[in-house]
Design an enzyme around this catalytic site. Structure first.
Site, PDB file in Angstrom:
ATOM      1  N   LYS A 226     -23.810  78.247  -3.909  1.00  0.00           N
ATOM      2  CA  LYS A 226     -22.629  79.218  -4.012  1.00  0.00           C
ATOM      3  C   LYS A 226     -21.867  79.145  -5.196  1.00  0.00           C
ATOM      4  O   LYS A 226     -21.351  80.025  -5.754  1.00  0.00           O
ATOM      5  CB  LYS A 226     -21.909  79.328  -2.724  1.00  0.00           C
TER       6      LYS A 226
ATOM      7  N   LYS B  37     -34.519  83.000   1.113  1.00  0.00           N
ATOM      8  CA  LYS B  37     -34.303  83.547   2.499  1.00  0.00           C
ATOM      9  C   LYS B  37     -33.602  85.002   2.283  1.00  0.00           C
ATOM     10  O   LYS B  37     -32.759  85.189   1.584  1.00  0.00           O
ATOM     11  CB  LYS B  37     -33.249  82.534   3.079  1.00  0.00           C
TER      12      LYS B  37
ATOM     13  N   LYS C 220     -27.514  88.444   3.050  1.00  0.00           N
ATOM     14  CA  LYS C 220     -26.537  89.591   2.767  1.00  0.00           C
ATOM     15  C   LYS C 220     -26.004  89.707   1.605  1.00  0.00           C
ATOM     16  O   LYS C 220     -25.877  91.015   1.333  1.00  0.00           O
ATOM     17  CB  LYS C 220     -25.209  88.992   3.645  1.00  0.00           C
TER      18      LYS C 220
HETATM   19  P1  AMP Z   1     -24.048  84.218   7.754  1.00  0.00           P
HETATM   20  O1  AMP Z   1     -24.900  85.356   7.395  1.00  0.00           O
HETATM   21  O2  AMP Z   1     -24.138  83.344   6.653  1.00  0.00           O
HETATM   22  O3  AMP Z   1     -22.921  84.450   8.414  1.00  0.00           O
HETATM   23  O4  AMP Z   1     -25.163  83.526   9.241  1.00  0.00           O
HETATM   24  C1  AMP Z   1     -25.060  84.000  10.378  1.00  0.00           C
HETATM   25  C2  AMP Z   1     -26.027  83.470  11.249  1.00  0.00           C
HETATM   26  O5  AMP Z   1     -27.287  84.194  10.979  1.00  0.00           O
HETATM   27  C3  AMP Z   1     -26.103  81.852  10.857  1.00  0.00           C
HETATM   28  O6  AMP Z   1     -26.371  81.193  12.296  1.00  0.00           O
HETATM   29  C4  AMP Z   1     -27.384  81.835  10.404  1.00  0.00           C
HETATM   30  O7  AMP Z   1     -28.100  80.571  10.358  1.00  0.00           O
HETATM   31  C5  AMP Z   1     -28.277  82.731  10.475  1.00  0.00           C
HETATM   32  N1  AMP Z   1     -29.202  83.370   9.504  1.00  0.00           N
HETATM   33  C6  AMP Z   1     -28.350  83.932   8.061  1.00  0.00           C
HETATM   34  N2  AMP Z   1     -29.713  84.327   7.306  1.00  0.00           N
HETATM   35  C7  AMP Z   1     -30.794  83.978   8.088  1.00  0.00           C
HETATM   36  C8  AMP Z   1     -32.237  84.239   7.829  1.00  0.00           C
HETATM   37  N3  AMP Z   1     -32.404  84.543   6.703  1.00  0.00           N
HETATM   38  N4  AMP Z   1     -33.082  83.662   8.906  1.00  0.00           N
HETATM   39  C9  AMP Z   1     -32.567  83.362   9.965  1.00  0.00           C
HETATM   40  N5  AMP Z   1     -31.516  83.161  10.138  1.00  0.00           N
HETATM   41  C10 AMP Z   1     -30.355  83.380   9.500  1.00  0.00           C
END
Ligand code: AMP
Ligand code: TRP
Length: 353
Positions: free
Chosen positions: A132, A215, A218
């Site tokens: 990041k 991956k 968002k």
């Molecule tokens: P975040 O979008 O970083 O706030 O992630 C929220 C939750 O979604 C966390 O538990 C992440 O590990 C999960 N997560 C985010 N992106 C992925 C992805 N591409 N595949 C699986 N889990 C994800």
């Protein structure tokens, strides 16, 4: 001697806390927009299953979101949107505590206290910070650097025992365990349980539809890289049609997905949505081309995600209802947090005159 000391010479866990220590879940999602299929399959969907067996606390981690710049109106909108996603996916706000992080002061308080015993060397290993912060590390904010300490505080503030997340959070969770251990050792007591990661389900790492080696995220500038939880049926179909593949058909043997990241990702997504293993999906579609498979995958994705997306839209159009859930959740979270902060202050020797 301190009356709080137990028989074993360690300070005893206060009465009423032992049963609480048994099984408590904490997890969170950042309100940074574009909730996607990875968030659903990697995290939120698993939480729905867990709520019957554990006491669950699900947070919208707005303080984590502001480690990178956020527009204030968008931040408010996304906070309500993530709340709506939790509820639309089937998390029951009566059974679980749902709240946004900034409404419970204990997160910031404990983060400082834990930061004082976290060596810089531990933080320097965090790969997410390196990703990041990018090339200009000198310009990255202190908050982005301290992000994993705040995350440890989130979990430990409630003495959570289990943390269901996607695979990308594994390193942060190991750090949270290390920090809990450092606190317990420093004060020679078994105060914080070491939280267990729960990396569950068939899709712990959903990859981008445009590049099977990165991956689904968002923040990917291309909206075609992800299926958003609020995408309508036509958009889902279009994105899956455009998803990158290779010229080979789906293999009959799952092992043959090795070295074919885009194919492996689509097969994995299908499996996760249909509750089938990748091997079962390969048996079912082996020898078929991607055109047919993609058609079935988009029908499946629409049938699973469509109703959740529609319910999310309905809930965000009722901000009063969503805000009530958050307000009530904050009250319940604060009750636990304030009690634990008081204990931690006592342990550290911070005087409360
Ligand atoms: P975040 O979008 O970083 O706030 O992630 C929220 C939750 O979604 C966390 O538990 C992440 O590990 C999960 N997560 C985010 N992106 C992925 C992805 N591409 N595949 C699986 N889990 C994800
Ligand atoms: N860092 C997590 C993510 O980006 C979100 C998060 C913050 C979290 N605090 C947490 C997840 C505590 C689990 C437990 O996905």
């Amino acid at each position: 001697m301190d009356k709080a000391l137990g028989d074993d010479g360690h300070r005893a866990v206060p009465p009423g806390e032992r049963s609480e220590l048994m099984k408590r879940i904490f997890s969170g999602v950042q309100p940074t927009g574009n909730l996607h299929l990875g968030n659903y399959l990697g995290a939120i969907r698993n939480w729905v299953q867990l709520q019957s067996d554990y006491e669950c606390i699900f947070c919208i981690v707005d303080l984590h979101a502001i480690t990178l710049p956020q527009d204030p109106d968008e931040l408010r909108r996304h906070t309500r949107e993530v709340t709506a996603a939790y509820v639309a996916a089937g998390i029951d706000p009566e059974r679980c505590i749902i709240f946004n992080q900034s409404t419970v002061a204990g997160h910031s308080q404990l983060s400082w206290l834990l930061g004082c015993l976290t060596p810089l060397g531990w933080l320097n290993r965090m790969t997410q910070f390196k990703e990041k912060a990018g090339k200009h590390r000198e310009n990255a904010g202190l908050g982005l650097y301290a992000y994993p300490v705040l995350m440890a505080a989130d979990i430990l503030l409630y003495k959570a025992t289990h943390v269901p997340v996607g695979e990308d959070q594994k390193q942060h969770l190991e750090l949270a365990r290390d920090i809990a251990g450092a606190f317990n050792r420093r004060y020679d007591l078994a105060y914080f349980p070491l939280p267990e990661p729960q990396i569950l389900g068939a899709a712990t790492r959903v990859m981008s539809l445009r590049d099977g080696t990165s991956k689904m995220s968002k923040s990917d500038p291309s909206d075609y890289s992800r299926i958003n939880m609020t995408d309508d049926a036509d958009t889902v179909a279009l994105k899956i049609r455009r998803a990158k593949t290779d010229p080979e058909p789906i293999p009959e043997d799952v092992e043959a997905l090795e070295g074919r990241p885009e194919a492996a990702n689509l097969v994995g997504i299908y499996g996760a949505l249909a509750n089938l293993s990748r091997a079962e999906v390969c048996r079912q579609y082996g020898g078929k081309g991607f055109a047919d498979f993609k058609k079935d995958l988009s029908d499946l994705a629409v049938s699973v995600m469509g109703p959740i997306g529609a319910e999310m839209q309905r809930l965000v159009s009722e901000p009063g209802y969503v805000d009530d859930i958050l307000r009530r959740g904050a009250e319940r979270a604060n009750e636990i947090a304030e009690r634990h902060i008081k204990e931690v202050h006592d342990i550290i020797g911070l005087l409360r005159p």
